[in-house]
Motif scaffolding. Structure first.
Motif, PDB file in Angstrom:
ATOM      1  N   LEU A  73     -25.444  -1.905  -3.997  1.00 55.23           N
ATOM      2  CA  LEU A  73     -24.131  -2.521  -4.214  1.00 55.23           C
ATOM      3  C   LEU A  73     -23.119  -2.066  -3.168  1.00 55.23           C
ATOM      4  O   LEU A  73     -22.364  -2.879  -2.626  1.00 55.23           O
ATOM      5  N   VAL A  74     -23.105  -0.778  -2.876  1.00 51.52           N
ATOM      6  CA  VAL A  74     -22.114  -0.258  -1.924  1.00 51.52           C
ATOM      7  C   VAL A  74     -22.416  -0.759  -0.514  1.00 51.52           C
ATOM      8  O   VAL A  74     -21.495  -1.173   0.211  1.00 51.52           O
ATOM      9  N   PRO A 113     -18.606  -5.711 -10.639  1.00 49.09           N
ATOM     10  CA  PRO A 113     -20.026  -5.408 -10.450  1.00 49.09           C
ATOM     11  C   PRO A 113     -20.905  -6.655 -10.332  1.00 49.09           C
ATOM     12  O   PRO A 113     -21.835  -6.670  -9.525  1.00 49.09           O
ATOM     13  N   ALA A 114     -20.613  -7.684 -11.103  1.00 49.72           N
ATOM     14  CA  ALA A 114     -21.414  -8.907 -11.011  1.00 49.72           C
ATOM     15  C   ALA A 114     -21.284  -9.537  -9.630  1.00 49.72           C
ATOM     16  O   ALA A 114     -22.267 -10.027  -9.064  1.00 49.72           O
ATOM     17  N   ALA A 115     -20.079  -9.508  -9.072  1.00 47.72           N
ATOM     18  CA  ALA A 115     -19.876 -10.042  -7.722  1.00 47.72           C
ATOM     19  C   ALA A 115     -20.604  -9.182  -6.686  1.00 47.72           C
ATOM     20  O   ALA A 115     -21.121  -9.706  -5.692  1.00 47.72           O
ATOM     21  N   LEU A 116     -20.656  -7.878  -6.917  1.00 51.62           N
ATOM     22  CA  LEU A 116     -21.380  -6.995  -5.997  1.00 51.62           C
ATOM     23  C   LEU A 116     -22.877  -7.256  -6.063  1.00 51.62           C
ATOM     24  O   LEU A 116     -23.561  -7.234  -5.033  1.00 51.62           O
ATOM     25  N   VAL A 117     -23.392  -7.489  -7.251  1.00 50.82           N
ATOM     26  CA  VAL A 117     -24.818  -7.822  -7.387  1.00 50.82           C
ATOM     27  C   VAL A 117     -25.110  -9.112  -6.619  1.00 50.82           C
ATOM     28  O   VAL A 117     -26.107  -9.204  -5.898  1.00 50.82           O
ATOM     29  N   GLU A 118     -24.216 -10.082  -6.745  1.00 52.55           N
ATOM     30  CA  GLU A 118     -24.397 -11.347  -6.023  1.00 52.55           C
ATOM     31  C   GLU A 118     -24.309 -11.123  -4.504  1.00 52.55           C
ATOM     32  O   GLU A 118     -25.092 -11.690  -3.744  1.00 52.55           O
ATOM     33  N   ALA A 119     -23.360 -10.297  -4.079  1.00 54.10           N
ATOM     34  CA  ALA A 119     -23.234  -9.984  -2.646  1.00 54.10           C
ATOM     35  C   ALA A 119     -24.502  -9.314  -2.137  1.00 54.10           C
ATOM     36  O   ALA A 119     -24.983  -9.617  -1.040  1.00 54.10           O
ATOM     37  N   TYR A 120     -25.054  -8.412  -2.946  1.00 51.14           N
ATOM     38  CA  TYR A 120     -26.309  -7.768  -2.565  1.00 51.14           C
ATOM     39  C   TYR A 120     -27.438  -8.798  -2.461  1.00 51.14           C
ATOM     40  O   TYR A 120     -28.200  -8.794  -1.493  1.00 51.14           O
ATOM     41  N   SER A 124     -29.580  -9.011   0.762  1.00 53.02           N
ATOM     42  CA  SER A 124     -30.589  -8.006   0.408  1.00 53.02           C
ATOM     43  C   SER A 124     -31.517  -7.639   1.569  1.00 53.02           C
ATOM     44  O   SER A 124     -31.927  -6.480   1.682  1.00 53.02           O
ATOM     45  N   ALA A 125     -31.818  -8.583   2.433  1.00 50.72           N
ATOM     46  CA  ALA A 125     -32.717  -8.258   3.550  1.00 50.72           C
ATOM     47  C   ALA A 125     -32.100  -7.182   4.437  1.00 50.72           C
ATOM     48  O   ALA A 125     -32.772  -6.204   4.816  1.00 50.72           O
TER      49      ALA A 125
END
Length: 175
Positions: A73-74, A113-120, A124-125
């Motif tokens: 996330l970070v 946090p939900a937006a961070l999960v989406e950003a990740y 993700s690659a």
């Protein structure tokens, strides 16, 4: 063996402190490591007081799934200019973290946090590649745990207080 450029100047990892600093400190850390967290404010103080240190935080999530989650996330925030706020919020916590605590701490720091999960998920690659590179580098250097530091080009194992950090920076500058 990884090169100095690969370890200290990875363009995918945000730089804290002075981006044009004359010495780089790279800390291999985990958001659940009690020694990393207890020494984080001293590290930041040394970097700020000196004014000529580049600080590169090398996520090395070795304490399980919550560590991987926090790092993911970070690191997904890296391109948004808010990386340091999330990093400092998590490093200010005490003890072990669960996924729900990571979410709670980040929410209290002003993040969704939900937006961070989406950003990740969207990034993700890149994020997973950073963590993999950090893991490979830590293994190549024979690090046994967190924290582990590279200051200039010298390796330091274990926690370092302000004096040890300052002395290591002075030694690196002296060459």
């Amino acid at each position: 063996m990884p090169t100095v450029e690969q370890v200290l100047f990875d363009p995918d990892i945000p730089v804290l402190g002075n981006p044009d600093g004359d010495i780089t400190i790279a800390e291999f850390f985990d958001y659940q490591c009690p020694f990393c967290k207890s020494g984080h404010s001293e590290l930041v103080d040394v970097v700020e007081k000196d004014g000529k240190i580049r600080l590169v935080m090398k996520d090395w999530p070795i304490f399980g799934a919550p560590s991987v989650y926090a790092s993911s996330l970070v690191l997904a925030l890296a391109g948004q200019g808010k990386y340091s706020d999330a990093l400092h919020a998590l490093m200010a916590t005490k003890g072990r973290l669960e996924k729900s605590e990571v979410d709670s701490v980040l929410a209290k720091a002003g993040f969704d946090p939900a937006a961070l999960v989406e950003a990740y998920r969207k990034d993700s690659a890149r994020v997973d590649a950073i963590v993999a590179r950090n893991m490979d580098q830590a293994n190549a250097f024979g690090f046994n745990g967190t924290p582990s530091f590279i200051i200039g080009t010298k390796i330091f194992h274990g926690a370092m207080d302000a004096k040890a950090l300052t002395d290591a920076v002075a030694e690196a500058r002296a060459g």
